[in-house]
Design a protein around this motif. Structure first.
Motif, PDB file in Angstrom:
ATOM      1  N   ALA A   1      -6.809   0.215   7.128  1.00 33.72           N
ATOM      2  CA  ALA A   1      -6.927   1.630   7.483  1.00 33.72           C
ATOM      3  C   ALA A   1      -5.633   2.078   8.138  1.00 33.72           C
ATOM      4  N   PHE A   2      -5.148   3.261   7.740  1.00 39.39           N
ATOM      5  CA  PHE A   2      -3.881   3.775   8.259  1.00 39.39           C
ATOM      6  C   PHE A   2      -3.992   5.252   8.588  1.00 39.39           C
ATOM      7  N   ALA A   3      -3.318   5.646   9.657  1.00 37.04           N
ATOM      8  CA  ALA A   3      -3.069   7.060   9.943  1.00 37.04           C
ATOM      9  C   ALA A   3      -1.578   7.286   9.749  1.00 37.04           C
ATOM     10  N   TYR A   4      -1.246   8.302   8.953  1.00 33.44           N
ATOM     11  CA  TYR A   4       0.127   8.491   8.475  1.00 33.44           C
ATOM     12  C   TYR A   4       0.546   9.935   8.732  1.00 33.44           C
ATOM     13  N   ASP A   5       1.754  10.119   9.230  1.00 34.80           N
ATOM     14  CA  ASP A   5       2.274  11.456   9.476  1.00 34.80           C
ATOM     15  C   ASP A   5       2.855  12.014   8.178  1.00 34.80           C
ATOM     16  N   GLY A   6       2.082  12.908   7.552  1.00 33.68           N
ATOM     17  CA  GLY A   6       2.521  13.481   6.287  1.00 33.68           C
ATOM     18  C   GLY A   6       3.328  14.749   6.439  1.00 33.68           C
ATOM     19  N   GLY A   7       3.655  15.126   7.687  1.00 32.10           N
ATOM     20  CA  GLY A   7       4.498  16.290   7.914  1.00 32.10           C
ATOM     21  C   GLY A   7       3.757  17.596   8.123  1.00 32.10           C
TER      22      GLY A   7
ATOM     23  N   TYR B   1       8.102   6.810  18.622  1.00 30.59           N
ATOM     24  CA  TYR B   1       7.200   7.723  17.944  1.00 30.59           C
ATOM     25  C   TYR B   1       7.457   7.661  16.446  1.00 30.59           C
ATOM     26  N   PRO B   2       6.411   7.751  15.619  1.00 30.09           N
ATOM     27  CA  PRO B   2       6.629   7.703  14.170  1.00 30.09           C
ATOM     28  C   PRO B   2       7.625   8.751  13.698  1.00 30.09           C
ATOM     29  N   GLY B   3       8.578   8.314  12.909  1.00 32.69           N
ATOM     30  CA  GLY B   3       9.603   9.203  12.368  1.00 32.69           C
ATOM     31  C   GLY B   3      10.513   8.423  11.448  1.00 32.69           C
ATOM     32  N   ILE B   4      11.116   9.111  10.500  1.00 32.11           N
ATOM     33  CA  ILE B   4      12.017   8.435   9.563  1.00 32.11           C
ATOM     34  C   ILE B   4      13.142   7.737  10.314  1.00 32.11           C
ATOM     35  N   GLN B   5      13.674   8.432  11.325  1.00 33.37           N
ATOM     36  CA  GLN B   5      14.784   7.872  12.082  1.00 33.37           C
ATOM     37  C   GLN B   5      14.368   6.680  12.937  1.00 33.37           C
ATOM     38  N   ASN B   6      13.054   6.517  13.153  1.00 34.66           N
ATOM     39  CA  ASN B   6      12.559   5.417  13.989  1.00 34.66           C
ATOM     40  C   ASN B   6      11.989   4.260  13.171  1.00 34.66           C
ATOM     41  N   GLY B   7      12.132   4.327  11.860  1.00 32.52           N
ATOM     42  CA  GLY B   7      11.744   3.205  11.024  1.00 32.52           C
ATOM     43  C   GLY B   7      10.554   3.429  10.127  1.00 32.52           C
ATOM     44  N   GLY B   8       9.719   4.438  10.408  1.00 31.79           N
ATOM     45  CA  GLY B   8       8.562   4.679   9.553  1.00 31.79           C
ATOM     46  C   GLY B   8       7.640   5.740  10.121  1.00 31.79           C
ATOM     47  N   LEU B   9       6.710   6.193   9.298  1.00 30.62           N
ATOM     48  CA  LEU B   9       5.835   7.310   9.648  1.00 30.62           C
ATOM     49  C   LEU B   9       4.397   6.892   9.938  1.00 30.62           C
ATOM     50  N   LEU B  10       4.132   5.604  10.028  1.00 32.15           N
ATOM     51  CA  LEU B  10       2.777   5.152  10.353  1.00 32.15           C
ATOM     52  C   LEU B  10       2.487   5.382  11.835  1.00 32.15           C
TER      53      LEU B  10
ATOM     54  N   LEU C   1       0.814  -1.208   0.000  1.00 29.79           N
ATOM     55  CA  LEU C   1       0.000   0.000   0.000  1.00 29.79           C
ATOM     56  C   LEU C   1       0.847   1.257   0.000  1.00 29.79           C
ATOM     57  N   GLY C   2       2.029   1.193   0.586  1.00 18.64           N
ATOM     58  CA  GLY C   2       2.942   2.334   0.493  1.00 18.64           C
ATOM     59  C   GLY C   2       3.284   2.635  -0.956  1.00 18.64           C
ATOM     60  N   LYS C   3       3.535   1.582  -1.725  1.00 16.79           N
ATOM     61  CA  LYS C   3       3.813   1.764  -3.148  1.00 16.79           C
ATOM     62  C   LYS C   3       2.581   2.255  -3.891  1.00 16.79           C
ATOM     63  N   HIS C   4       1.413   1.705  -3.525  1.00 18.35           N
ATOM     64  CA  HIS C   4       0.170   2.112  -4.190  1.00 18.35           C
ATOM     65  C   HIS C   4      -0.102   3.599  -4.010  1.00 18.35           C
ATOM     66  N   PHE C   5       0.108   4.106  -2.802  1.00 20.56           N
ATOM     67  CA  PHE C   5      -0.145   5.517  -2.523  1.00 20.56           C
ATOM     68  C   PHE C   5       1.049   6.409  -2.863  1.00 20.56           C
ATOM     69  N   GLY C   6       2.160   5.806  -3.300  1.00 19.70           N
ATOM     70  CA  GLY C   6       3.327   6.592  -3.671  1.00 19.70           C
ATOM     71  C   GLY C   6       3.988   7.274  -2.500  1.00 19.70           C
ATOM     72  N   LEU C   7       4.035   6.601  -1.345  1.00 21.24           N
ATOM     73  CA  LEU C   7       4.562   7.211  -0.125  1.00 21.24           C
ATOM     74  C   LEU C   7       5.865   6.542   0.284  1.00 21.24           C
ATOM     75  N   THR C   8       6.812   7.350   0.677  1.00 21.78           N
ATOM     76  CA  THR C   8       8.067   6.831   1.230  1.00 21.78           C
ATOM     77  C   THR C   8       7.950   6.747   2.747  1.00 21.78           C
ATOM     78  N   ASP C   9       8.744   5.885   3.327  1.00 21.67           N
ATOM     79  CA  ASP C   9       8.745   5.683   4.781  1.00 21.67           C
ATOM     80  C   ASP C   9       7.370   5.279   5.300  1.00 21.67           C
ATOM     81  N   PHE C  10       6.597   4.581   4.452  1.00 20.14           N
ATOM     82  CA  PHE C  10       5.274   4.080   4.844  1.00 20.14           C
ATOM     83  C   PHE C  10       5.492   2.746   5.543  1.00 20.14           C
ATOM     84  N   ALA C  11       5.821   2.818   6.836  1.00 20.77           N
ATOM     85  CA  ALA C  11       6.111   1.631   7.630  1.00 20.77           C
ATOM     86  C   ALA C  11       5.876   1.962   9.093  1.00 20.77           C
ATOM     87  N   TYR C  12       5.712   0.914   9.898  1.00 20.55           N
ATOM     88  CA  TYR C  12       5.580   1.131  11.330  1.00 20.55           C
ATOM     89  C   TYR C  12       6.916   1.530  11.926  1.00 20.55           C
ATOM     90  N   PRO C  13       6.936   2.424  12.898  1.00 17.75           N
ATOM     91  CA  PRO C  13       8.187   2.704  13.607  1.00 17.75           C
ATOM     92  C   PRO C  13       8.570   1.522  14.488  1.00 17.75           C
TER      93      PRO C  13
END
Length: 244
Positions: free
Chosen positions: A70-76, A43-52, A26-38
């Motif tokens: 269903a996902f809630a994603y930190d888009g910045g 806390y969600p963050g690139i440095q913690n493994g993902g923004l979910l 689904l990360g690929k489907h929505f075209g999102l990078t760092d679409f993964a669980y921390p």
């Protein structure tokens, strides 16, 4: 009141964290990078493994090879999280339909890893249309508040390749009596919980819905029918009756 489409405990039974394969697809489907669980506990963050912030999956009630995600994603963006929904079909996680939205946040609300729940009770709106619900809990209780709310329910239908919302209503409300909650006093409160039932009558092709407020103070339940206007259920009669 017709056939209740209740899910007070049912909607939790088969819900679980989505698999890594579903998340990656689904990360690929929505075209999102760092679409993964921390990482766990982080806390969600690139440095913690993902923004979910939150993610949950549940089988479609009448077809177990089909999954609702269903996902809630930190888009910045400050004070909001991105909401992503998808209905996928296994075993290749083919996306049948999807939805992108937003969850607002403010001083009283915040999305957490426990905020999302999927409700697959029998919301049968037409012969070939069964809705599902996303229940959202973001309210941050504070002892200084004189009341609160929770369990915001949005009914969605699959409409071609899109997932479309047709009703949104907060299902739980409460108000405290006067007292010093911040001082540890046990202050009584009145609760009003909203139930949805599917009626046998229809409007513009979809079943009418009855909303009923059950109060903890034993006052007479408040009940109103809402009708589909071709796009969404018109909640004007309910808002006027319930005072929202």
């Amino acid at each position: 009141f017709g056939q209740f489409a209740l899910a007070q405990s049912q909607f939790e039974e088969d819900a679980s964290r989505c698999s890594d394969g579903v998340v990656e697809h689904l990360g690929k489907h929505f075209g999102l990078t760092d679409f993964a669980y921390p990482a766990q506990g982080m806390y969600p963050g690139i440095q913690n493994g993902g923004l979910l912030v939150a993610g949950i999956c549940k089988p479609w009630p009448t077809k177990k090879s089909r999954i609702i995600a269903a996902f809630a994603y930190d888009g910045g963006t400050e004070y909001e999280k991105q909401l992503l929904l998808a209905v996928i079909e296994g075993p290749n996680n083919r996306v049948i339909a999807s939805y992108k939205g937003m969850i607002p946040e403010d001083a009283t609300t915040e999305v957490s890893s426990f905020s999302l729940r999927l409700d697959t009770a029998r919301y049968t709106l037409a012969q070939n249309t069964r809705a599902f619900a996303l229940r959202l809990n973001t309210f941050r209780e504070r002892c200084v508040y004189d009341g609160g709310f929770g369990d915001e329910l949005t009914l969605f239908i699959v409409d071609g390749q899109t997932i479309r919302p047709v009703l949104t209503e907060t299902m739980s409300h409460w108000r405290y009596f006067s007292g010093n909650r911040c001082g540890g006093e046990d202050v009584p409160r009145t609760d009003a919980n909203i139930l949805i039932s599917v009626e046998p009558t229809t409007s513009n092709g979809f079943a009418d819905l009855r909303l009923t407020a059950i109060r903890s103070d034993k006052k007479k339940p408040l009940s109103t029918i809402v009708k589909y206007n071709g796009v969404r259920y018109d909640l004007t009669p309910w808002s006027a009756a319930f005072g929202t």
